[in-house]
Write a protein that holds these residues in place. Sequence first.
Motif, short mmCIF file in Angstrom:
data_model
loop_
_atom_site.label_atom_id
_atom_site.label_comp_id
_atom_site.label_asym_id
_atom_site.label_seq_id
_atom_site.Cartn_x
_atom_site.Cartn_y
_atom_site.Cartn_z
N UNK A 185 -9.74 -9.27 -0.74
CA UNK A 185 -9.92 -8.09 0.10
C UNK A 185 -8.70 -7.15 0.03
N UNK A 186 -9.01 -5.87 -0.18
CA UNK A 186 -7.96 -4.87 -0.25
C UNK A 186 -7.84 -4.17 1.10
N UNK A 187 -6.66 -4.27 1.67
CA UNK A 187 -6.33 -3.50 2.88
C UNK A 187 -4.99 -2.86 2.56
N UNK A 188 -5.01 -1.58 2.28
CA UNK A 188 -3.79 -0.88 1.86
C UNK A 188 -3.53 0.25 2.84
N UNK A 189 -2.44 0.13 3.61
CA UNK A 189 -2.20 1.11 4.67
C UNK A 189 -0.95 1.93 4.40
N UNK A 190 -0.93 3.12 5.00
CA UNK A 190 0.24 4.00 4.86
C UNK A 190 0.49 4.33 3.39
N UNK B 73 -4.29 -2.39 -3.79
CA UNK B 73 -3.28 -2.99 -2.92
C UNK B 73 -3.92 -4.06 -2.05
N UNK B 74 -3.88 -5.31 -2.50
CA UNK B 74 -4.47 -6.38 -1.69
C UNK B 74 -3.66 -6.51 -0.40
#
Length: 358
Positions: A188-193, A201-202
């Motif tokens: 799962x990709x959770x890429x913040x900021x 961006x995993x």
Amino acid sequence: MSVVEKRLKKLREKLAEKGIDAALITKRENYVYFSGFTGTSAFLIISQNDAVIITDFRYAEQAKQQAGLYEVEQYHGSLIAALNDVIKKKGINKLGFEEGYLTYEKYSEYKKKLNVSEFSPLGGVLETLRMVKDQDEIEIIKKAVEIADNAFSHIINFIKPGVREIEVAAEIEYFMKRQGAKGASFETIVASGERASMPHGVASEKVINQGDVITLDYGAIYKEYCSDMTRTVFLGDPQPEIKKIYSIVLEAQQKALEGAAAGLTGKEIDFIARDIISKRGYEKNFGHGLGHGVGIEIHEEPRLSMAGSIKMENGMVVTVEPGIYVPGLGGVRIEDMIVINDDKPQILTQSTKDLIVI
Ligand SMILES: [Mn+2]
């Protein structure tokens, strides 16, 4: 005729065209498709008249249950001896192999030790047959997509300042499993900021802060089939440039969805979105292809990219996922899954694409 019978019939037609007596299938995605067996180790030998599944003690019973059309051979010790037994019993001379999958080591061993006159590449026929989905597959894929859609509604209520990306990823995956998914179809990709400028961006241990853009890209596996979706959301009002990028990506995605017609190549559909993004000045910031086939594998043929030469056909299931990534600022990607259907595709992903500020 059962689903597996139909698939075997098509494969046998292709083998006959190529003058190959039998196919040796060892890649999991291929044996799942052509036999229904879902264990982690099996070897299929499929000729015009026979279909044999060779497996070991762990799976003999499961193979009998799931691969009802197959003769089940359980091997003890030597796989090569078991393969050669079948080759001899079924009178196979020219055996086809999965050239895109066998390692050099396996290829060398089979070529040396299997008692066939010719060991030749199948030429991608298995993957070609898997590209066009039948109605049974589309129904399963719809369920996989629905699970991911439900996870999106859930997760936008879960994301808050101070939560880490990995917690968001874990929550998505846990939610999907509770809905019946076997698991996530990829990490799962959770890429913040600023991390949102990394297309893949995993989820990391980064804390999500007020003002962050957040790219969520994930999917579920349901009954062996994958789903794949991306949404980009905002924790607090986005910066003006990100807002502008969002509207460009959305426009590019919508135009590509509208234009994804049977008969076009992957390259032609990719160009619809790429042209819009280029004309807005972000050509260099869309560095990946527009989409890919999805099925038992998360990434399969046909590709929608600058190199996509395969023509779309009704029943192909592909993603449409343009993105713009600006290092130091962030990024936006929006991804839906569609079924190619004459002029207008059937859009499977239902989650809203309105700009969401959490
Ligand atoms: Mn994708």
